[in-house]
Design a protein around this motif. Structure first.
Motif, short mmCIF file in Angstrom:
data_model
loop_
_atom_site.label_atom_id
_atom_site.label_comp_id
_atom_site.label_asym_id
_atom_site.label_seq_id
_atom_site.Cartn_x
_atom_site.Cartn_y
_atom_site.Cartn_z
N LEU A 6 0.82 -1.20 0.00
CA LEU A 6 0.00 0.00 0.00
C LEU A 6 0.86 1.26 0.00
O LEU A 6 0.50 2.26 -0.62
N ASN A 13 -3.88 2.41 -2.17
CA ASN A 13 -4.26 2.93 -0.86
C ASN A 13 -5.17 4.15 -0.96
O ASN A 13 -5.50 4.78 0.03
N VAL A 27 -2.08 4.34 6.30
CA VAL A 27 -2.52 3.00 5.92
C VAL A 27 -3.42 2.48 7.02
O VAL A 27 -2.97 2.29 8.15
N SER A 74 -8.83 1.94 4.44
CA SER A 74 -8.39 2.03 3.05
C SER A 74 -8.17 0.66 2.43
O SER A 74 -8.08 0.54 1.22
N PHE A 75 -8.13 -0.38 3.25
CA PHE A 75 -7.83 -1.72 2.71
C PHE A 75 -8.40 -2.76 3.66
O PHE A 75 -8.27 -2.63 4.87
N GLN A 96 -13.44 2.70 0.23
CA GLN A 96 -12.30 1.92 -0.25
C GLN A 96 -12.31 1.81 -1.75
O GLN A 96 -13.36 1.75 -2.38
#
Length: 99
Positions: A6, A13, A27, A74-75, A96
């Motif tokens: 990321l 990201n 992150v 974000s992930f 996301q």
């Protein structure tokens, strides 16, 4: 590995805001089907990530996760394989970017 990827590929990201792609300088990783966020994982050790996963899991099991603890991700790491499925559809939680 996810944090490194990321950080090295900013588009992965990024988050979507209406029609714009917003690049983040943090992150945040979510794990599981109910997705509490572990914020700023790039700033903490692997051991601390594990501790935070355990803390969030306990809160989830106790039914005391807040909405704020499931925002700004974000992930997401999700595994349908735990249910012995051959195919699974990951859960996509806006904002996301889908990967």
């Amino acid at each position: 590995a996810a944090v490194s990827g990321l950080q090295n590929q900013p588009i992965i990201n990024a988050v979507i805001d209406d029609n714009d792609i917003i690049y983040t300088d943090y992150v945040d990783i979510s794990i599981g089907l109910v997705v509490p966020v572990i914020p700023d994982v790039e700033k903490i050790s692997f051991t601390d990530i594990e501790k935070e996963i355990n803390r969030m899991e306990k809160k989830g099991n106790d039914g005391i996760l807040s909405i704020d603890e499931m925002a700004r991700r974000s992930f997401t790491i999700s595994s349908g394989g735990v249910y012995e499925s051959l195919l699974s559809t990951p859960i996509f939680n806006p904002p996301q970017v889908y990967h």
